[in-house]
Motif scaffolding. Sequence first.
Motif, mmCIF file in Angstrom:
data_model
loop_
_atom_site.group_PDB
_atom_site.id
_atom_site.type_symbol
_atom_site.label_atom_id
_atom_site.label_comp_id
_atom_site.label_asym_id
_atom_site.label_seq_id
_atom_site.Cartn_x
_atom_site.Cartn_y
_atom_site.Cartn_z
ATOM 1 N N ILE A 102 6.780 -0.372 1.130
ATOM 2 C CA ILE A 102 5.109 0.896 1.018
ATOM 3 C C ILE A 102 4.745 0.532 -0.035
ATOM 4 C CG2 ILE A 102 4.482 3.062 0.867
ATOM 5 C CD1 ILE A 102 7.015 3.467 3.053
ATOM 6 N N LEU A 103 3.572 0.401 0.353
ATOM 7 C CA LEU A 103 2.207 -0.176 -1.012
ATOM 8 C C LEU A 103 1.549 0.629 -1.933
ATOM 9 C CD1 LEU A 103 0.902 -2.437 -2.418
ATOM 10 C CD2 LEU A 103 -1.420 -2.404 -1.185
ATOM 11 N N ILE A 113 -4.133 -4.008 -10.596
ATOM 12 C CA ILE A 113 -3.591 -5.542 -9.411
ATOM 13 C C ILE A 113 -4.569 -5.156 -8.120
ATOM 14 C CG2 ILE A 113 -2.008 -6.689 -8.687
ATOM 15 C CD1 ILE A 113 -0.729 -5.905 -11.205
ATOM 16 N N THR A 114 -5.366 -6.153 -7.800
ATOM 17 C CA THR A 114 -5.536 -6.400 -6.482
ATOM 18 C C THR A 114 -4.502 -6.536 -5.567
ATOM 19 O OG1 THR A 114 -6.352 -8.553 -5.976
ATOM 20 C CG2 THR A 114 -8.223 -6.968 -6.885
ATOM 21 N N ILE A 115 -5.200 -5.893 -3.965
ATOM 22 C CA ILE A 115 -4.066 -5.922 -3.086
ATOM 23 C C ILE A 115 -3.650 -7.953 -2.892
ATOM 24 C CG2 ILE A 115 -3.460 -6.051 -0.432
ATOM 25 C CD1 ILE A 115 -4.854 -3.426 -0.870
ATOM 26 N N ASP A 116 -5.041 -8.090 -2.618
ATOM 27 C CA ASP A 116 -4.207 -10.520 -2.810
ATOM 28 C C ASP A 116 -4.391 -10.620 -3.661
ATOM 29 O OD1 ASP A 116 -6.475 -10.042 -0.829
ATOM 30 O OD2 ASP A 116 -8.181 -10.304 -1.581
ATOM 31 N N GLU A 117 -4.213 -10.067 -5.005
ATOM 32 C CA GLU A 117 -3.236 -10.794 -6.440
ATOM 33 C C GLU A 117 -1.782 -10.090 -6.065
ATOM 34 O OE1 GLU A 117 -5.708 -10.449 -9.897
ATOM 35 O OE2 GLU A 117 -5.929 -8.132 -9.658
ATOM 36 N N LEU A 118 -1.675 -9.053 -5.798
ATOM 37 C CA LEU A 118 -0.155 -8.360 -5.148
ATOM 38 C C LEU A 118 0.343 -9.347 -3.895
ATOM 39 C CD1 LEU A 118 1.790 -6.666 -5.776
ATOM 40 C CD2 LEU A 118 1.334 -5.160 -4.329
ATOM 41 N N GLU A 119 0.087 -9.242 -2.541
ATOM 42 C CA GLU A 119 0.119 -10.506 -1.669
ATOM 43 C C GLU A 119 0.312 -12.211 -2.060
ATOM 44 O OE1 GLU A 119 -3.103 -10.001 1.049
ATOM 45 O OE2 GLU A 119 -1.868 -8.331 1.710
ATOM 46 N N GLU A 120 -0.342 -12.696 -3.752
ATOM 47 C CA GLU A 120 -0.232 -13.705 -3.927
ATOM 48 C C GLU A 120 1.203 -14.349 -4.653
ATOM 49 O OE1 GLU A 120 -2.660 -17.134 -7.422
ATOM 50 O OE2 GLU A 120 -3.589 -15.138 -6.449
ATOM 51 N N SER A 121 1.406 -13.428 -5.964
ATOM 52 C CA SER A 121 2.665 -12.703 -6.029
ATOM 53 C C SER A 121 3.612 -12.539 -5.189
ATOM 54 C CB SER A 121 2.626 -11.886 -7.571
ATOM 55 O OG SER A 121 3.698 -11.627 -7.934
ATOM 56 N N VAL A 122 3.739 -12.227 -4.060
ATOM 57 C CA VAL A 122 4.546 -11.734 -3.235
ATOM 58 C C VAL A 122 5.118 -13.140 -2.398
ATOM 59 C CG1 VAL A 122 5.387 -10.991 -1.003
ATOM 60 C CG2 VAL A 122 4.311 -9.405 -2.504
ATOM 61 N N ARG A 123 3.923 -14.186 -2.263
ATOM 62 C CA ARG A 123 3.919 -14.908 -1.457
ATOM 63 C C ARG A 123 4.797 -16.165 -2.487
ATOM 64 N NH1 ARG A 123 -0.804 -13.729 0.505
ATOM 65 N NH2 ARG A 123 -1.644 -15.748 -1.161
ATOM 66 N N HIS A 125 6.653 -15.586 -4.706
ATOM 67 C CA HIS A 125 8.956 -15.562 -4.714
ATOM 68 C C HIS A 125 8.990 -15.792 -3.022
ATOM 69 C CE1 HIS A 125 6.923 -13.126 -7.928
ATOM 70 N NE2 HIS A 125 8.233 -13.138 -8.577
ATOM 71 N N GLY A 126 8.138 -16.069 -2.138
ATOM 72 C CA GLY A 126 8.788 -16.460 -1.272
ATOM 73 C C GLY A 126 8.681 -16.139 -0.087
ATOM 74 N N VAL A 127 8.024 -15.080 -0.263
ATOM 75 C CA VAL A 127 8.556 -13.404 0.494
ATOM 76 C C VAL A 127 6.964 -13.336 1.363
ATOM 77 C CG1 VAL A 127 8.623 -11.092 1.008
ATOM 78 C CG2 VAL A 127 9.895 -12.427 -0.501
ATOM 79 N N GLU A 128 6.622 -13.634 2.802
ATOM 80 C CA GLU A 128 5.872 -13.375 3.032
ATOM 81 C C GLU A 128 5.217 -12.717 4.111
ATOM 82 O OE1 GLU A 128 6.222 -15.413 7.903
ATOM 83 O OE2 GLU A 128 8.363 -16.266 6.954
ATOM 84 N N ASN A 129 5.580 -11.140 2.956
ATOM 85 C CA ASN A 129 4.377 -9.905 3.529
ATOM 86 C C ASN A 129 5.295 -8.961 3.238
ATOM 87 O OD1 ASN A 129 5.700 -8.617 5.469
ATOM 88 N ND2 ASN A 129 4.316 -10.511 7.157
ATOM 89 N N ILE A 130 4.292 -8.038 2.617
ATOM 90 C CA ILE A 130 4.621 -6.822 1.528
ATOM 91 C C ILE A 130 5.342 -6.001 1.885
ATOM 92 C CG2 ILE A 130 3.864 -4.285 1.060
ATOM 93 C CD1 ILE A 130 1.145 -6.435 -0.461
ATOM 94 N N SER A 131 5.535 -6.181 3.752
ATOM 95 C CA SER A 131 6.309 -5.292 3.991
ATOM 96 C C SER A 131 8.046 -5.451 4.077
ATOM 97 C CB SER A 131 6.076 -5.259 5.919
ATOM 98 O OG SER A 131 6.208 -6.161 6.484
ATOM 99 N N GLU A 132 8.226 -6.530 3.826
ATOM 100 C CA GLU A 132 9.291 -7.712 3.206
ATOM 101 C C GLU A 132 9.921 -6.821 2.582
ATOM 102 O OE1 GLU A 132 10.153 -11.755 4.837
ATOM 103 O OE2 GLU A 132 8.200 -11.194 6.387
ATOM 104 N N VAL A 133 9.182 -6.511 1.268
ATOM 105 C CA VAL A 133 9.019 -6.538 0.174
ATOM 106 C C VAL A 133 9.838 -5.277 -0.425
ATOM 107 C CG1 VAL A 133 8.871 -6.146 -2.612
ATOM 108 C CG2 VAL A 133 7.233 -8.112 -1.285
ATOM 109 N N ILE A 144 5.421 -9.661 -12.364
ATOM 110 C CA ILE A 144 6.263 -8.594 -11.030
ATOM 111 C C ILE A 144 6.774 -9.422 -11.267
ATOM 112 C CG2 ILE A 144 5.249 -8.440 -8.875
ATOM 113 C CD1 ILE A 144 1.800 -8.523 -9.882
ATOM 114 N N SER A 145 8.289 -8.785 -10.999
ATOM 115 C CA SER A 145 9.543 -8.761 -10.523
ATOM 116 C C SER A 145 9.205 -7.825 -9.005
ATOM 117 C CB SER A 145 10.322 -8.093 -11.112
ATOM 118 O OG SER A 145 10.192 -8.481 -12.376
ATOM 119 N N ILE A 146 10.101 -9.737 -8.208
ATOM 120 C CA ILE A 146 9.712 -8.851 -6.649
ATOM 121 C C ILE A 146 11.605 -8.683 -6.394
ATOM 122 C CG2 ILE A 146 9.411 -9.839 -4.104
ATOM 123 C CD1 ILE A 146 7.326 -9.049 -5.701
#
Length: 170
Positions: A102-103, A113-123, A125-133, A144-146
């Motif tokens: 949950i964002l 931080i924009t959602i795009d920047e966060l999604e880029e950081s998540v990717r 880290h090898g994670v496809e989308n925010i729901s998997e974080v 950003i630590s994931i």
Amino acid sequence: MNPFLDITLRSLAVYGFMILGLRIFGKNQLSQLNAGDIILLLLISNAVQNAMVGQDTSLQGGLVAALVLFLTNFGLKKLIFKNSKIKDLIEAEPIILVKDGILDKNALNKSEITIDELEESVREHGVENISEVKLAILEVDGNISIVSFDKNNQTNFTRHKKKKNIRRKL
């Protein structure tokens, strides 16, 4: 006034100003440097050089200024380690951006931080989308630590550093 004392006082003033500037402009600026940020850093260092050493452009003057900066940084780190009030004054707290998929939009806005920047950081880290974080944290140093779940529901932690992607299982 003694020229070396003058350089020492000037260097301390510039160091304090730079700490204040980093505190005001935010930690997300530390790890996400673009070309404009690098140019700004170079220009700031050039601009404050004369403020630190004044008319003394000698080797001794430069060495005194550098020594003062090293000692001040060393002393400040010791103070931060020993005194939580000073630490809170100088360093911001880590900010949780995502918890259990949950964002937290308020945290993103506060961190600028924009959602795009966060999604880029998540990717990254090898994670496809925010729901998997499981957990995404903006650390004090601006990284950003994931912490994520893999397909076997195991927790994985990654921390993205510039030009390094360190990955380890918890």
